[in-house]
Write an enzyme that holds these catalytic residues in place. Structure first.
Site, PDB file in Angstrom:
ATOM      1  N   TYR A  53       0.851  -1.190   0.000  1.00 57.55           N
ATOM      2  CA  TYR A  53       0.000   0.000   0.000  1.00 57.55           C
ATOM      3  C   TYR A  53       0.887   1.241   0.000  1.00 57.55           C
ATOM      4  CZ  TYR A  53      -3.790  -3.187   1.459  1.00 57.55           C
ATOM      5  OH  TYR A  53      -4.702  -4.209   1.542  1.00 57.55           O
ATOM      6  N   PRO A 208     -16.177  -4.841   1.766  1.00 55.55           N
ATOM      7  CA  PRO A 208     -17.546  -5.205   2.145  1.00 55.55           C
ATOM      8  C   PRO A 208     -18.603  -4.259   1.582  1.00 55.55           C
ATOM      9  CG  PRO A 208     -16.418  -4.182   3.986  1.00 55.55           C
ATOM     10  CD  PRO A 208     -15.374  -4.420   2.934  1.00 55.55           C
ATOM     11  N   LEU A 209     -18.184  -3.074   1.107  1.00 54.33           N
ATOM     12  CA  LEU A 209     -19.123  -2.124   0.500  1.00 54.33           C
ATOM     13  C   LEU A 209     -19.024  -2.119  -1.024  1.00 54.33           C
ATOM     14  CD1 LEU A 209     -18.713   0.849   3.004  1.00 54.33           C
ATOM     15  CD2 LEU A 209     -20.587  -0.809   2.874  1.00 54.33           C
ATOM     16  N   ALA A 210     -18.377  -3.151  -1.592  1.00 52.52           N
ATOM     17  CA  ALA A 210     -18.208  -3.242  -3.046  1.00 52.52           C
ATOM     18  C   ALA A 210     -17.567  -1.972  -3.595  1.00 52.52           C
ATOM     19  CB  ALA A 210     -19.529  -3.528  -3.744  1.00 52.52           C
ATOM     20  N   GLY A 212     -17.533   0.926  -2.430  1.00 50.09           N
ATOM     21  CA  GLY A 212     -18.376   2.107  -2.274  1.00 50.09           C
ATOM     22  C   GLY A 212     -19.713   2.034  -2.978  1.00 50.09           C
ATOM     23  N   LEU A 214     -22.202   0.045  -2.555  1.00 52.91           N
ATOM     24  CA  LEU A 214     -23.323  -0.210  -1.650  1.00 52.91           C
ATOM     25  C   LEU A 214     -23.596   0.942  -0.688  1.00 52.91           C
ATOM     26  CD1 LEU A 214     -22.642  -3.993  -0.925  1.00 52.91           C
ATOM     27  CD2 LEU A 214     -24.501  -3.027  -2.306  1.00 52.91           C
ATOM     28  N   GLY A 216     -24.589   3.778  -1.887  1.00 49.49           N
ATOM     29  CA  GLY A 216     -25.658   4.510  -2.544  1.00 49.49           C
ATOM     30  C   GLY A 216     -25.237   5.806  -3.198  1.00 49.49           C
TER      31      GLY A 216
END
Length: 335
Positions: A53, A208-210, A212, A214, A216
């Site tokens: 990173y 876990p939020l794909a 960003g 998910l 919205g």
């Protein structure tokens, strides 16, 4: 904060893990330090980074934030090794003994610590025998420089192979796997999750939020908002679901349930992830302090069996709804 065991170990970790992929890249040093401060104050004790990173930048920032011994002692600190750390040396990458030992020493220096709680192999390497990789990791554990070892984005069969090799050679075994997992990609539920539950392997999902989706912030057939991850990679927008009706159908149901609960879509998606069988701690990689504060709100969201049934109807268990990860990382074998 209700802490969870990391795999079959006695180590307790928070149900959300702070991921540091953005630190020193999309997130400034100052804001990165502020996010870590806030996480520790909130009781989050699990931090995940990697040597690649920013090619060491993220580890350097994390090391600065945890320089005080009292702080370091409160944290379960995870980092990873595998990817190339320079473009000239063919041996500055992979899962060889040479690369692992060299990069562990470099990570320890950047992190300003004399031990790493969880040292993970970032990707499998077909050109390195598993016994070479595991022997190097075992030597690090026995030397006290590493406490536990794990894997990241390995299919179930390779995790099981590593368990078999470790048992055969009396080596320390991996205690956790870090796979991609969210409502648009539930393939790990086919084999990886049952395997992990059988053998006591912790699962700490990334994205876990794909990335960003998910939360919205994206709209159907509309260009990604300025400054977002999708906007910075326009060549992959098709793969990133901006024109996928199936993906937006999942997001619609997430948003509806979130509205009923008085939380954000992202908080609901994280709460669902945390509540799934076999999951230890989803890794969230905030870009800003406000993003991080919003993520923490997921700890106060309860996902019921009725909620799961509604989400299963639009995002079937074991299925991948949209091809984003196939395009970015290559095909995965979570079957």
């Amino acid at each position: 904060m209700v802490y969870r065991n990391l795999g079959r170990t006695g180590v307790k970790v928070s149900p959300l893990c702070l991921g540091c992929w953005n630190f020193g890249n999309a997130t400034s040093r100052e804001e990165s330090l502020a996010i870590i401060d806030h996480a520790l104050d909130a009781g989050v004790n699990f931090i995940d980074t990697a040597n690649m990173y920013g090619r060491g930048t993220s580890e350097t920032i994390v090391g600065e934030a945890l320089a005080e011994p009292s702080r370091r002692g409160r944290v379960v600190l995870a980092t990873k090794v595998h990817f190339a750390m320079n473009d000239e040396d063919p041996n500055a990458q992979g899962n060889s003994r040479r690369h692992i030992l060299e990069q562990c020493e470099a990570s320890l220096r950047r992190l300003q610590t004399d031990y790493i709680d969880l040292y993970q192999i970032h990707r499998p390497s077909p050109d390195t025998p598993p016994d070479e990789t595991l022997r190097a990791l075992d030597d690090l554990v026995r030397s006290g420089k590493v406490r536990y070892i794990g894997t990241s984005t390995w299919p179930a069969w390779q995790v099981v192979e590593s368990l078999w090799v470790a048992e055969k050679l009396s080596l320390n075994r991996p205690i956790c796997e870090q796979p991609p997992y969210h409502l648009l990609d539930r393939r790990i539920e086919r084999e990886l999750v049952p395997m992990a539950q059988t053998y006591g392997i912790g699962i700490i999902p990334w994205a876990p939020l794909a990335s960003g989706f998910l939360t919205g912030i994206y709209q159907r057939n509309t260009a990604a908002p300025p400054g977002t991850r999708f906007e910075k990679s326009p060549e992959t927008q098709e793969q990133r679901n901006l024109h996928s009706e199936a993906a937006f159908a999942v997001l619609d149901e997430v948003a509806t349930i979130a509205s009923e609960k008085g939380c954000s879509p992202g908080q609901l998606a994280l709460a669902w992830n945390m509540a799934q069988p076999g999951i230890t701690s989803p890794i969230v990689g905030p870009r800003t302090l406000d993003h991080w504060k919003g993520n923490l709100g997921a700890l106060d969201v309860t996902v019921t069996d009725a909620d799961r049934e509604r989400l299963d109807a639009v995002a079937p268990p074991g299925r991948m709804i949209a091809p984003y990860y196939e395009a970015q990382w290559g095909p995965r074998t979570y079957r």
